[in-house]
Design a protein around this motif. Sequence first.
Motif, PDB file in Angstrom:
ATOM      1  N   LYS A   1      -0.959  -0.248   2.170  1.00 12.40           N
ATOM      2  CA  LYS A   1      -1.900  -0.550   1.086  1.00 12.40           C
ATOM      3  C   LYS A   1      -3.309  -0.775   1.630  1.00 12.40           C
ATOM      4  O   LYS A   1      -4.298  -0.410   0.976  1.00 12.40           O
TER       5      LYS A   1
ATOM      6  N   SER B   1       3.933  -6.435   8.139  1.00  6.30           N
ATOM      7  CA  SER B   1       4.374  -5.833   6.881  1.00  6.30           C
ATOM      8  C   SER B   1       3.942  -4.369   6.779  1.00  6.30           C
ATOM      9  O   SER B   1       2.737  -4.074   6.773  1.00  6.30           O
TER      10      SER B   1
ATOM     11  N   GLU C   1       4.224  -2.647   4.108  1.00  8.96           N
ATOM     12  CA  GLU C   1       3.565  -2.548   2.807  1.00  8.96           C
ATOM     13  C   GLU C   1       2.099  -2.938   2.907  1.00  8.96           C
ATOM     14  O   GLU C   1       1.217  -2.240   2.366  1.00  8.96           O
TER      15      GLU C   1
END
Length: 447
Positions: free
Chosen positions: A275, A269, A271
């Motif tokens: 993050k 991922s 994301e």
Amino acid sequence: MASTYLKQRTVDNDAVTSIQASDQVSQTVKGVIDHIRRDGDSAVRQYSEKFDKWSPQSFKLSDSDIEDIMSKVPDQVIKDIKKVQSNVRKFAEAQKNSLSELELEIEPGVFLGHKNVPIQNVGAYIPGGRYPLLASAHMTIVTAKVAGVPNVIACTPPIMGRIPHATIAAMYLAGADEIFILGGVQAVAAMAVGTDTIRKVDFIAGPGNAFVAEAKRQLFGEVGIDLFAGPTEVLIVADHKADPFTCATDLLSQAEHGPDTPAILITTSTEVAKKTIAHVDELLKILPTAELAGTSWSKFGEVVVVEDLEKAYTLADVYASEHVQILTENPREALVKMKNYGALFLGDRTCVSYGDKCIGTNHVLPTRGAARYTGGLWVGKYLRTCTYQIVEDDKASGELGLLCGRAARVENFEGHARSGDLRAHRFLGTEFDWIKEGNYQSNGHAV
């Protein structure tokens, strides 16, 4: 989709090696070992004074010393040490119970077997330095005692000129037979070569700094060692459901070991990757050990985005990391998919710190890709699997003698062949030109 590196290390593996085993470190260590080999206790004292400002009347703690130290350790610390050591002991005992001795009659009268024989004298090195590693006492000493090692010598350095009480408590409760307040190369060398006051050991276990690691490397062969140690490593495999804050926290939990700890995230991922990086940056602002953890993250941190978990596991196997944490929807899948790792930590309820400190598996694990060919310290490392054989049947011995003679002569080992010939002559009556009657005495028995 090819692997995408959102963060790459800025120092390569060769540079890591040069940091840990530079020529200067190697030469310094060699000089210390040679001096201690030559001058024994006087050299040990000289280096302890030089490096640790420590020169007591005796480096060895007496029973009364230990009793006094134990009285100064808080009750909760003692309870926690006992609990952790209980976990380590239970797992080590289960490992030992999984090992079988055997004896097999491969043909009538011919028996082959093996026994698991404990190493007789073990040295355990428990680091001090920036962190007093109580857990290393659990991992090295408890495991050795479960294996049946009768003599365990344990060394740990003073910390800022003081005896580390909690570490001594851990060593004592783990079952160390002798405890020395002695650190660094001088401790490892003294245990390996022996002095008037420190018993020579057969095997040395336990982590340490670059100098301790180099001392173990140079002494390997003269004594056995657990592993060639490098900087601690952590690698996380995460899918799209992984929590980035958890990823960041767990990466930094290992990065604080030192300034050269590889901390790697492989995820499916983008994301999660972005993050995690953002959380690491924020957490470093408030982490008390940020100077070390931040240096490791800056120089050796990596974040890689891959197409799917198959590619994540494949890439993780290439790294062959010491600690591999699996933060995926089905973490047990890694038990099947992965092949190269020091230890697996499965699911977000588990973390590498549990293995380091309390859960019961051993935290002395392979680094620098060594997980491709070895596992970590365990009860079996303290055991030697030794074979034996006995032939109790005359005919079987004679037939083996004929086979041995033929096999040995193919390799031009005439002496080996004649050992076989002698049994063939004695028990089968086979004639050989080189054997004359009266050359030997026979009691009529194979053994």
